[in-house]
Scaffold this active site. Structure first.
Site, PDB file in Angstrom:
ATOM      1  N   LYS A 208       9.130  58.665  49.511  1.00  0.00           N
ATOM      2  CA  LYS A 208       8.692  59.942  48.870  1.00  0.00           C
ATOM      3  C   LYS A 208       9.364  60.397  47.665  1.00  0.00           C
ATOM      4  CE  LYS A 208       5.147  61.239  51.632  1.00  0.00           C
ATOM      5  NZ  LYS A 208       3.520  61.622  51.391  1.00  0.00           N
TER       6      LYS A 208
ATOM      7  N   GLU B   8       8.110  66.812  55.966  1.00  0.00           N
ATOM      8  CA  GLU B   8       7.621  65.335  56.057  1.00  0.00           C
ATOM      9  C   GLU B   8       7.539  64.952  57.735  1.00  0.00           C
ATOM     10  OE1 GLU B   8       5.767  63.162  54.350  1.00  0.00           O
ATOM     11  OE2 GLU B   8       5.905  64.402  52.530  1.00  0.00           O
ATOM     12  N   ASP B   9       6.410  64.545  58.268  1.00  0.00           N
ATOM     13  CA  ASP B   9       6.364  63.840  59.488  1.00  0.00           C
ATOM     14  C   ASP B   9       7.085  64.801  60.604  1.00  0.00           C
ATOM     15  OD1 ASP B   9       4.861  62.145  58.166  1.00  0.00           O
ATOM     16  OD2 ASP B   9       6.033  60.477  58.370  1.00  0.00           O
TER      17      ASP B   9
ATOM     18  N   TYR C 165       6.155  52.201  50.046  1.00  0.00           N
ATOM     19  CA  TYR C 165       5.769  53.206  50.860  1.00  0.00           C
ATOM     20  C   TYR C 165       4.568  52.644  51.702  1.00  0.00           C
ATOM     21  CZ  TYR C 165       5.248  58.047  52.690  1.00  0.00           C
ATOM     22  OH  TYR C 165       5.437  58.949  53.467  1.00  0.00           O
TER      23      TYR C 165
ATOM     24  N   ASN D 234      -2.613  56.428  58.963  1.00  0.00           N
ATOM     25  CA  ASN D 234      -1.858  55.234  58.516  1.00  0.00           C
ATOM     26  C   ASN D 234      -0.871  54.813  59.711  1.00  0.00           C
ATOM     27  OD1 ASN D 234      -2.232  55.164  55.652  1.00  0.00           O
ATOM     28  ND2 ASN D 234      -1.616  57.373  55.491  1.00  0.00           N
TER      29      ASN D 234
ATOM     30  N   ASP E 186       3.566  68.167  53.126  1.00  0.00           N
ATOM     31  CA  ASP E 186       2.786  67.395  52.632  1.00  0.00           C
ATOM     32  C   ASP E 186       1.737  66.854  53.537  1.00  0.00           C
ATOM     33  OD1 ASP E 186       1.891  65.338  50.273  1.00  0.00           O
ATOM     34  OD2 ASP E 186       2.992  63.681  51.473  1.00  0.00           O
ATOM     35  N   ASP E 187       2.024  66.751  54.891  1.00  0.00           N
ATOM     36  CA  ASP E 187       1.152  66.334  55.800  1.00  0.00           C
ATOM     37  C   ASP E 187      -0.075  67.371  56.008  1.00  0.00           C
ATOM     38  OD1 ASP E 187       2.703  63.780  56.886  1.00  0.00           O
ATOM     39  OD2 ASP E 187       3.932  65.372  57.326  1.00  0.00           O
TER      40      ASP E 187
ATOM     41  N   ARG F  16       7.279  62.422  64.073  1.00  0.00           N
ATOM     42  CA  ARG F  16       5.904  61.873  63.881  1.00  0.00           C
ATOM     43  C   ARG F  16       5.901  61.266  62.656  1.00  0.00           C
ATOM     44  NH1 ARG F  16       1.325  62.030  61.654  1.00  0.00           N
ATOM     45  NH2 ARG F  16       2.254  63.640  60.035  1.00  0.00           N
TER      46      ARG F  16
END
Length: 604
Positions: A223, A295-296, A152, A460, A318-319, A205
């Site tokens: 993930k 996610e993202d 990850y 990150n 999660d973000d 993203r």
């Protein structure tokens, strides 16, 4: 009763397909059929996976064990015993040596450590996952500190950037605009039918790297690997999904090796219709209790999707929510070092996107929970800076809806340094996705205001971190309490070792998801996030506080995940949002009993 002629035809056709002939079981073909994955069934409550009981990996007589060696769920490599090699037609297909799983693990770690380039380690780990699933998870569980950065962040970011070049075999489900009107059919193409966790991205993203389109698949794959390794959710119930609606990335559109749709990213009605079809198909195919983790996604879609589906589906971003939970856990833990209660502190965020506003929201809810303040009053302790400066009321009409609650009375302030001097925060949190924003002047200003400033540089990957651990400790003359999104090595300053924390979402989402699954939750409530953050903070020991550490070591992650799962499930039962009844008496022990074990099975 005699079978009909049509039944005989179907049986004979099946025999021909399987390469199985007659009652004598004469072996004519190497084609064979694997038994259903032993991990099928309820991921949280299936207790049939008894590693001490011999297991038959075949449904029918077979001609060769070649297919067994090609099945990542069943392959044990050189760990097949003499008896198993005879029983499953493996004799001659393997070298004569027999290695137990521990020796295989030692050998594989030795090989991995020969790679000097992190991306090469990532590729080797993905190859292992595709050839020997249980050994992959054994390595990841036993060497989590060393391998987490490989599978990850930060390495997964580079892997996504180069996904088209390193792509070898599909690891998840790809749904594109070409599949519009057929999404349910596409879902049914996935071989596993009992899916309980889906991690989905549209690639717009990816970490702090921007729009990587279809190459964002590395994120759902990574993930879900952590869901299994850290949270014990069985790999057979996990489904990685990438929704490909094109990309804005011109370099990818011109790249001959790009694996996605070569078209401009779809937006508006075309995008929303595909997402709606996907969410509807997921619920129809897998039921009410399948967890969908976003996610993202870009900010505008992330907030909209969460708001649209949180009342009708079991969804989690999660973000927004996972990051908020981990950061709140770190802040609650840090109170032991910086003093005071949560409501005593003033927060300043650099970054007002989905991560920043999500964290701010959860901190506000925790303040409300622990005090008599209203939500509006609690928000006044939290300030945000975006690309245009401090978010204040005079800007409210031009702000996006998710920023508006954080527009407070104050004169306009343009830069971060000016905002630090004006607001005098005790806690500085970076979620900007832009590196090097916590300059020497900013850190020195924080240290001049506070005896122990809490500085969280969360963006990150490592290249995008607002500052490094060494910079935070050096510029604050060793007074800062520091944590980051990506890992940093310990720092020696003025003869003292400082161990930076990592606010890694992997602390929370695996245990959070396990808790939802094991209680059969039907919706995600904000209280689940609060109890998960509090559970995480409770796992830091006095010895760790003495070293300035605000997050527990990852070597304890499975225990941490079980405790978080138990707290989430407990709150779900209290709120009437759990469907698996009766409630287990000891939820921590129940969570631990539900966890997947990567130990090899014994085959008959």
């Amino acid at each position: 009763m005699l079978a009909s002629s049509s039944s005989f035809k179907r049986i004979n056709s099946l025999r021909q397909l399987l390469g199985v002939l007659g009652d004598k079981g004469e072996r004519k073909s190497s084609l064979s059929v694997m038994a259903g994955n032993e991990d099928d069934g309820n991921a949280a409550t299936d207790d049939d996976d008894d590693d001490d009981q011999p297991f038959t990996p075949w449904n029918v007589s077979v001609a060769s064990g070649h297919a067994l060696l090609r099945s990542p769920q069943h392959n044990k490599g050189l760990a097949f015993t003499e008896k198993e090699r005879d029983a499953h037609y493996l004799r001659g297909l393997l070298p004569p040596a027999i290695f137990n799983q521990e020796l295989q693990e030692k050998r594989t770690m030795h090989l991995l450590r020969q790679y000097q380039v992190p991306l090469h380690r990532y590729i080797a780990m993905m190859d292992l996952q595709e050839t020997n699933e249980r050994l992959f998870y054994k390595l990841l569980i036993d060497n989590v500190d060393e391998l987490l950065p490989v599978v990850y962040t930060p390495t997964v970011g580079e892997a996504c950037q180069k996904y088209g070049s390193i792509y070898r075999r599909p690891q998840g489900l790809y749904i594109s605009l070409k599949d519009k009107g057929k999404v349910l059919e596409v879902l049914r193409n996935w071989p596993e039918k009992n899916i309980q966790v889906i991690v989905v991205t549209d690639g717009e993203r990816i970490l702090g790297l921007g729009d990587l389109g279809c190459q964002g698949m590395g994120i759902p794959v990574g993930k879900l690997s952590l869901y299994t390794a850290l949270g014990g959710v069985r790999p057979s119930v996990c489904l990685p999904v990438t929704i490909d609606v094109g990309t804005k990335n011109e370099a990818l559109l011109k790249d001959e090796f790009y694996i996605g749709l070569k078209q401009k990213r779809a937006t508006g009605e075309e995008y929303n219709e595909l997402l709606e079809e996907f969410m509807t198909a997921v619920k129809k195919n897998y039921g009410e209790k399948v967890l969908v983790q976003f996610e993202d996604f870009a900010n505008h879609n992330a907030f909209e999707l969460l708001a649209r589906y949180r009342s009708s589906h079991l969804v989690f971003n999660d973000d927004i929510q996972g990051t908020a939970c981990v950061v709140l856990g770190g802040v609650l833990s840090a109170l032991k070092l910086i003093g005071g209660t949560l409501s005593d502190h003033t927060f300043l965020f650099l970054g007002a996107g989905e991560a920043g506003t999500g964290i701010a929201d959860l901190i506000s809810l925790e303040i409300v929970k622990k005090t008599k303040l209203t939500v509006e009053e609690s928000r006044k302790k939290i300030w945000l800076v975006d690309s245009k400066g401090l978010i204040v009321k005079s800007r409210k009409d031009s702000l996006q809806h998710f920023k508006q609650p954080w527009a407070h009375d104050h004169k306009p302030v343009k830069g971060l340094l000016e905002a630090v001097k004006a607001i005098k925060p005790t806690i500085l949190i970076g979620t900007s996705g832009v590196g090097k924003q916590f300059t020497k002047e900013v850190v020195e200003a924080m240290a001049s205001i506070n005896a122990k400033p809490l500085i969280l540089a969360l963006s990150n990957p490592t290249s995008q971190s607002e500052c490094t651990a060494e910079e935070a400790y050096t510029w604050s003359q060793g007074h800062a309490i520091f944590a980051s999104g990506s890992p940093f090595d310990p720092v020696i300053y003025d003869g003292k070792e400082f161990v930076p924390g990592q606010a890694n979402n992997a602390y929370v989402f695996p245990g959070f998801g396990l808790g939802l699954i094991m209680c059969g939750a039907i919706r995600v409530h904000d209280d689940f996030l609060l109890v998960a953050a509090e559970a995480l903070a409770s796992q830091v020991t006095e010895e760790e506080y003495a070293k300035g550490i605000i997050y527990p070591p990852f070597k304890k992650i499975r225990k941490i995940s079980a405790i978080i799962a138990a707290k989430v499930a407990s709150r779900a039962y209290e709120l009437g949002l759990a469907s698996h009844l009766p409630r287990p008496k000891d939820l921590v022990k129940f969570a631990e009993s539900c966890m997947y074990s990567p130990t090899y099975r014994n085959y008959r």
